[in-house]
Enzyme design. Structure first.
Site, PDB file in Angstrom:
ATOM      1  CG  HIS A  44       0.824   6.614   7.490  1.00 13.05           C
ATOM      2  ND1 HIS A  44       1.943   5.906   7.607  1.00 13.05           N
ATOM      3  CD2 HIS A  44       0.126   5.864   6.261  1.00 13.05           C
ATOM      4  CE1 HIS A  44       2.228   5.331   6.565  1.00 13.05           C
ATOM      5  NE2 HIS A  44       1.374   5.260   5.846  1.00 13.05           N
ATOM      6  CG  HIS A  91       4.631  -1.803   5.806  1.00 12.42           C
ATOM      7  ND1 HIS A  91       4.123  -3.096   5.857  1.00 12.42           N
ATOM      8  CD2 HIS A  91       3.631  -0.900   5.761  1.00 12.42           C
ATOM      9  CE1 HIS A  91       2.817  -2.785   5.560  1.00 12.42           C
ATOM     10  NE2 HIS A  91       2.178  -1.504   5.395  1.00 12.42           N
TER      11      HIS A  91
END
Length: 732
Positions: A44, A91
């Site tokens: 990430h 998300h």
């Protein structure tokens, strides 16, 4: 002392990566240091499997002010001393666990990326993917995500002006929730996220720090999603009212003296905010975790540094201005605390009072390993792309109307009013074209200009051909922008794919990025920001490769925008553009009617460029009254949508339908736009098309209360509207 596999799994580091850390550091890291490495070396934050590939994307352009990776968001010049600041992020896994908070905090995070640069957020868009709504779990996720987006965005007073929603079985366990935000700023007043200047202070502003969000970047966003148990603590909890105060305070602060930089606390919390800011500034940082305000007792230095509690900002302040900055935040009822300072030694030093808890070179923390793999096209994909259209029975003339109604009611095509009616899309009074069109249009405050915004992507296309599917996402986004009368300006992208450690998935990643790059270069549209979301996979099943393209366009006069709706009876309707092939590969028709996901794609980027230029030229000259991109559902769905938007019928008496009916009416060839013109201007449109060497075909005229194609379709507009409007809502 060796670290257990369980510990490494928790922070998503491999044994080889741990050994590399020991080698580079010259010793074993302690617990806090290892947690920081886990966060910053996660997929990430570290982009281990994509950093090399992302260099293929074009990021230069005359209007580009800030390129990908340089700051929190990309920046592009829009004239008059103003810039647009734009970014999209995902998300996904948090939304699969807690759909409301996962989606809400996704909105909060992307908004912070914009205002931390001194830009006023004016628009939100979202790109969503879910499993079929026939399953109760998918309806729960869909409801929760939409409510979370609405609940957070509406409280902030930012218009949610558009987006897209797509449904397919592969997203059942892995919904995709991508949020885009765009803001406007004065170019000379941009604020950068750099911790520089030895002795400058680190001020933490906003919410107190809790244990929510621990291992969000490493444990949740950087590994496959196998089960919810134990992961709920990794989902943050948002407070939009506090964020609204942060927006106003930080925008006021951007106008003040003494601020060196600002950075929001998102993934990896204090660790990411401080270390990445220090890396950009070329220095080091020293932090005392005891000075960090907390809302929970007994928090360790590890927890404080890795917490992802929301609504927090890091402000780098010159010492002599600290009192004035604190006074500003006090006035907005926001807590602010000095937690450390910028150093000149390039070391990240984390202390707990006088005790040093971590001491690592900043350059080492932000230097995650970069992985490259040699992969080839999977055998299964070759088989999937082969589609013998002759084995599929063509439509009969009598069935065409029923098939059109069936497609209009498909959730992937049906009206998304159920979604966007929950959003406040007119707050701020800048929205000119509302959700439901090809692209949203907003006026740029204090100017005559307008911007167009859209998000596009088709995972089913990319599943069949990741290279062409990704290129088609860029092409479609640009067509949508052009159909409003705006010139495509810049792209932000979000790449949602599965586990990159698998050859098939890495092939998809590589080909998607190659496709994006090829289309961007051909159409002359730079990528200014983006996000990569990998490991979207549950129990071995990955989502479709889903690159989502967010695009902004610019128009000189917002009052001359174009929409998809047919305007006046008697106007002539033309098909601008075309191409080879049948367009049935990966089409909605093929899946809905025949239950097949197969075939290959077609895209001629030179043709695409000429179609877009011709359409934009015709809109600018006032020739075209309406323009609508021809995409999912094909030609007849596009015509029906223009009828429904304008509440007018369509009559075609002399259009000669050649070849297969299914391909002609419902094939999804790209590079096509449905336009309507006044009869007196029809020859001018044809001349413009001929000049660009474009196919242009008269389809019919606007008028009446029915949608009619002689010998094939004859439907009341009301019946088409009922199918289209009820397709999504009835399933909820």
């Amino acid at each position: 002392m060796p670290v257990s596999k369980e510990v490494l799994d928790e922070i998503a580091l491999s044994q080889a990566e741990y050994e590399l850390i020991v080698q580079r550091l010259g010793r074993e890291p302690n617990e806090v240091e290892l947690g920081m490495f886990g966060a910053l070396w996660s997929e990430h934050c570290g982009y281990k499997h994509t950093k090399a590939l992302l260099k293929l994307l074009p990021s230069r352009g005359k209007a580009v002010v800030v390129k990908p990776g340089e700051e929190n968001a990309g920046v592009v010049d829009i004239g008059d001393g103003l810039v647009a600041v734009m970014k999209i992020e995902s998300h996904n896994h948090p939304s699969a666990i807690e759909p409301y908070q996962g989606a809400a905090t996704g909105v909060g995070g992307i908004v912070r990326d914009i205002f931390t640069m001194g830009a006023r957020p004016i628009a939100l868009l979202n790109s969503l993917r879910f499993g079929p709504l026939e399953e109760a779990r998918n309806r729960y996720l869909f409801n929760g995500v939409v409510a979370g987006i609405a609940g957070y965005g509406n409280c902030l007073g930012i218009a949610d002006v558009g987006g897209e929603v797509f449904f397919a079985p592969c997203y059942t366990a892995n919904p995709l929730v991508n949020a885009l935000c765009l803001g406007i700023a004065e170019r000379q007043k941009l604020v950068m996220a750099k911790a520089k200047g030895e002795g400058n202070l680190l001020m933490l502003v906003g919410a107190d720090t809790g244990r929510d969000g621990l291992h969000g970047a490493s444990g949740l966003a950087s590994r496959t999603f196998e089960a919810e148990s134990g992961l709920r603590a990794a989902v943050q909890v948002g407070n939009p009212f506090l964020e609204k105060l942060l927006i106003e305070a930080c925008l006021e602060l951007a106008e003040a003296d003494g601020v060196v930089g600002m950075q929001d606390l998102g993934a990896a919390g204090l660790t990411s905010a401080c270390i990445e800011s220090a890396a950009r500034g070329g220095g080091g940082v020293e932090i005392d975790v005891l000075k960090v305000p907390r809302r929970e007792q007994g928090m360790t230095a590890y927890e404080v540094m890795l917490s992802e509690s929301q609504e927090r900002m890091l402000v780098i302040v010159k010492p002599r201005y600290k009192d004035k900055v604190k006074e500003l935040f006090d006035r907005w009822k926001l807590d602010s605390t000095i937690i450390g300072q910028v150093t000149g030694d390039g070391i990240a030093r984390i202390k707990e009072g006088e005790k040093v808890m971590a001491q690592v070179p900043v350059s080492l923390l932000v230097s995650a390993p970069v992985y490259r793999r040699r992969v080839s096209k999977p055998v299964w994909l070759r088989k999937l792309q082969h589609l013998d259209i002759a084995t599929i029975p063509d439509l009969t003339p009598e069935s065409c109307g029923a098939i059109l109604l069936r497609l209009l009611s498909s959730p992937n095509i049906a009206s998304k009013e159920w979604v966007y009616r929950q959003y406040d899309h007119q707050v701020g009074n800048n929205t000119v074209v509302l959700p439901g069109s090809d692209a949203a249009v907003l006026r740029i405050p204090s100017t005559r200009k307008g911007i167009a915004l859209t998000t596009d992507g088709n995972g089913r296309y990319c599943y069949l051909n990741p290279y062409l599917g990704a290129a088609m996402a860029v092409a479609e986004a640009a067509r949508n922008i052009v159909c409003t009368g705006a010139r495509p300006l810049a792209i932000t992208d979000c790449l949602n794919l599965g586990n990159p450690e698998k050859d098939d998935i890495y092939y998809q990643i590589k080909e998607c990025i190659r496709g994006l790059s090829r289309a961007c270069r051909s159409l002359g549209i730079p990528v200014i920001s983006g996000n990569v979301s990998l490991y979207n996979e549950t129990k071995g099943e990955a989502v479709y490769p889903t690159p989502v393209v967010g695009m902004v366009g610019l128009m000189k006069d917002v009052n001359r925008h174009c929409t998809i709706s047919f305007k006046d009876d008697g106007d002539m309707v033309f098909l601008l553009g075309g191409g080879n092939g049948d367009g049935l590969g990966g089409s909605e028709y093929l899946e809905v009617v025949h239950g097949m996901i197969a075939g290959d794609l077609y895209l001629d980027l030179d043709l695409e460029k000429r179609v877009q230029r011709c359409c934009l030229e015709a809109i600018s000259a006032g020739v075209i009254k309406s323009a609508h991109d021809c995409s999912e559902g094909g030609l007849m769905v596009a015509i029906a949508e223009s009828c429904l938007a304008g509440k007018r019928g369509f009559i075609s008496d002399d259009w000669q339908v050649a070849g297969r009916l299914d391909a002609t009416l419902f094939g999804e060839l790209p590079s096509r736009i449905i336009v309507s013109v006044a009869p007196v201007l029809a020859q001018m449109l044809i001349a413009m098309a001929v000049k660009r060497r474009l196919p242009v075909v008269k389809l019919g005229v606007v008028g009446g209360e029915r949608l009619t194609v002689k010998g094939l379709i004859d439907l009341p507009i009301k019946e088409a509207e009922d199918a289209w409007r009820g397709g999504l809502g009835k399933r909820m």
